[in-house]
Design an enzyme around this catalytic site. Structure first.
Site, mmCIF file in Angstrom:
data_model
loop_
_atom_site.group_PDB
_atom_site.id
_atom_site.type_symbol
_atom_site.label_atom_id
_atom_site.label_comp_id
_atom_site.label_asym_id
_atom_site.label_seq_id
_atom_site.Cartn_x
_atom_site.Cartn_y
_atom_site.Cartn_z
ATOM 1 N N SER A 102 0.853 -1.195 0.000
ATOM 2 C CA SER A 102 0.000 0.000 0.000
ATOM 3 C C SER A 102 0.886 1.241 0.000
ATOM 4 C CB SER A 102 -0.902 0.003 1.241
ATOM 5 O OG SER A 102 -0.133 -0.084 2.415
ATOM 6 N N CYS A 103 1.542 1.473 -1.165
ATOM 7 C CA CYS A 103 2.555 2.520 -1.231
ATOM 8 C C CYS A 103 1.960 3.887 -1.509
ATOM 9 C CB CYS A 103 3.572 2.171 -2.319
ATOM 10 S SG CYS A 103 2.815 1.992 -3.945
ATOM 11 N N GLY A 104 0.667 3.955 -1.794
ATOM 12 C CA GLY A 104 0.055 5.247 -2.036
ATOM 13 C C GLY A 104 0.085 5.666 -3.483
#
Length: 268
Positions: A102-104
């Site tokens: 969930s790196c954005g």
């Protein structure tokens, strides 16, 4: 091992085999960069394939030596020695490898980031739908460990005549792909740009990224692709096939590389 198997009426104690799973720590020049859960076997293929698809190495001569570390009795630490002239951004690599998924970043940004390292595929190869339909069964017959355990994914490379080039099995789909790519790299038979990659299970963004790094123009999976895999394939010039089984397939990207006996237009 002994297990208890219930057949709906009677529970029996029976022998069974399960897939072995162990962690593998990959090091470059003695520095840890990744830990992955894998099925032991073909570890150098896995490590080299991983480094290639991460953009760390590009040429066979970049790899000087792949060795298990003597201080690890289980053989679960592998060190890859590369040419000192190959620049490695260890901070970027370890941050990327150990970061949460969930790196954005949105999907488009992720695709653009990959294309900064690997250009889209340019390939004019063509294969018949009839030939493609035979590949899952050929892959399945070659899955010797799966035949005993039922618990492994596979990745296989086939040539344009439908002959098996190499196959690797692993608990992880991505590991199996890395092993196949790494094997060809270490053999000096790289890039496999005249080959077809077939994977068990579904095709994900990561698998398409690895195939692009290896310059593989056709990727087929026996199950469904993700939406990001489809978008990535379309922008990367890759032919992407899903649900390749029982003489059926869906083509999600670049169908011009597949020759069909007949094609009918979709009705509204």
């Amino acid at each position: 091992m002994l297990i208890l198997r219930w057949d709906g009426e009677v529970a029996r104690e029976l022998p069974d085999e399960v897939v072995e799973e162990e962690p593998l720590e990959i090091r470059v020049q003695g520095r840890p960069i990744s830990v992955t859960m894998r099925t032991p076997g073909h570890d150098p293929d896995l490590a080299v394939g991983f480094l290639l698809t991460e953009g760390i190495i590009r040429r066979r001569q970049d790899v000087l030596l792949v060795r298990h570390c003597d201080d690890n009795q289980d053989g679960n630490i592998l060190d890859v020695l590369i040419d000192p002239d190959v620049a490695v951004d260890f901070q970027r690599l370890t941050r990327h490898v150990f970061a949460s998924s969930s790196c954005g970043l949105c999907g488009k940004a992720t695709i653009d980031s990959v294309h900064c390292q690997f250009a889209p595929v340019q390939s004019d190869i063509v294969v018949s739908a009839e030939l493609l339909a035979t590949l899952p069964d050929k892959m399945r017959l070659a899955q010797t460990t799966f035949n005993r355990t039922g618990g492994l994914h596979a990745a296989a490379l086939f040539d344009l005549s439908g002959d098996l080039i190499t196959l690797r099995e692993d608990v992880g789909r991505h590991n199996a792909v890395d092993k196949v790519i790494g094997q060809r790299f270490l053999k000096g038979a790289f890039p496999p740009d005249q080959a077809i990659l077939v994977v068990s299970g579904r095709s994900s963004f990561e698998i398409m990224q690895k195939a692009l790094a290896a310059r593989i123009p056709i990727v087929a999976a026996v199950s469904a692709p993700s939406s990001l895999a489809v978008e990535f394939a379309r922008e990367s010039g890759q032919t992407l096939i899903g649900f390749l089984r029982e003489r059926r397939m869906n083509v999600y990207a670049h169908p011009h590389r597949i020759e069909f006996a007949s094609v009918s237009e979709a009705k509204p």
